[in-house]
Design an enzyme around this catalytic site. Sequence first.
Site, PDB file in Angstrom:
ATOM      1  N   CYS A 130     -25.343  71.063  44.454  1.00  0.00           N
ATOM      2  CA  CYS A 130     -25.427  69.826  45.230  1.00  0.00           C
ATOM      3  C   CYS A 130     -24.053  69.170  45.369  1.00  0.00           C
ATOM      4  O   CYS A 130     -23.194  69.687  46.078  1.00  0.00           O
ATOM      5  CB  CYS A 130     -26.470  68.889  44.640  1.00  0.00           C
ATOM      6  N   HIS A 230     -31.216  71.907  44.199  1.00  0.00           N
ATOM      7  CA  HIS A 230     -31.178  71.642  42.752  1.00  0.00           C
ATOM      8  C   HIS A 230     -32.029  72.671  42.005  1.00  0.00           C
ATOM      9  O   HIS A 230     -33.173  72.386  41.630  1.00  0.00           O
ATOM     10  CB  HIS A 230     -31.686  70.233  42.456  1.00  0.00           C
ATOM     11  N   GLU A 232     -32.018  73.552  39.014  1.00  0.00           N
ATOM     12  CA  GLU A 232     -32.414  73.099  37.671  1.00  0.00           C
ATOM     13  C   GLU A 232     -33.714  72.312  37.683  1.00  0.00           C
ATOM     14  O   GLU A 232     -34.362  72.143  36.641  1.00  0.00           O
ATOM     15  CB  GLU A 232     -31.286  72.275  37.032  1.00  0.00           C
TER      16      GLU A 232
END
Length: 250
Positions: A130, A230, A232
Amino acid sequence: MREATRGAPGPHATPEKSPPLIGITTYLEPARWGVWVREAALLPAPYVRAVERAGGVPVMVPPMAGLRGLDSLVGGLDGVILAGGGDLDPELYGAERHEATGPPQPQRDRFELALARAVVDADLPFLAICRGMQVLNVARGGALIQHLPEAVGHERHAPDAGLVGRHGVQISATSTIGKILGDAAEVPTYHHQAVSRLGKGLVAVAWAEDQVVEAVELQGHRFGLGVQWHPEEGDDRRLFEALIAEASGR
């Protein structure tokens, strides 16, 4: 790659490799804990968990005020994640500030741009996420779209304030990311900025339906990936596992 042994190995024992150290850049923000309200180096826990679950050792890397020791820092790591966060100062890529662009973070911007360049120079494996992908792009001389809803006419890249959304991306099947994820993926998303002009050596390898660049790779680098989404925040750990695998071979 560092090596470690357990107990007293025999004369013909092969030293056991220690898991790779993965530096993760952090925020620098006011925070509250106990009776304290102080400026703190912060990192959302999903980054730490993603690295640990993929077999690496997460190491928080705060935005230092000075750049002394940067080469030593990079030399002590096996890989780096340039994490998400607030908007880069548009002056860094020669643009005037848009009213929707967040307040400047000069210390973090300066440090992470220098870190990105040092990681590239050292041919260290990295994953830029990002804001991290935007840092990489600006470090390579690229520029950003400051407010996507104005450019693409919708808010699907960050549909709700403070809530991660999802959308599909098309991926070049011959790219490193394509070989990891395939030619399409559904990804967690939360961003209002994106790449406009690609930096030197960067190649776009994934796109949203509206043609916003969703991933880049650095040509000639050992493992240099950037994703606008993202990973994660999702359950798919393959990008982190690929980073750890490459970092383990150092």
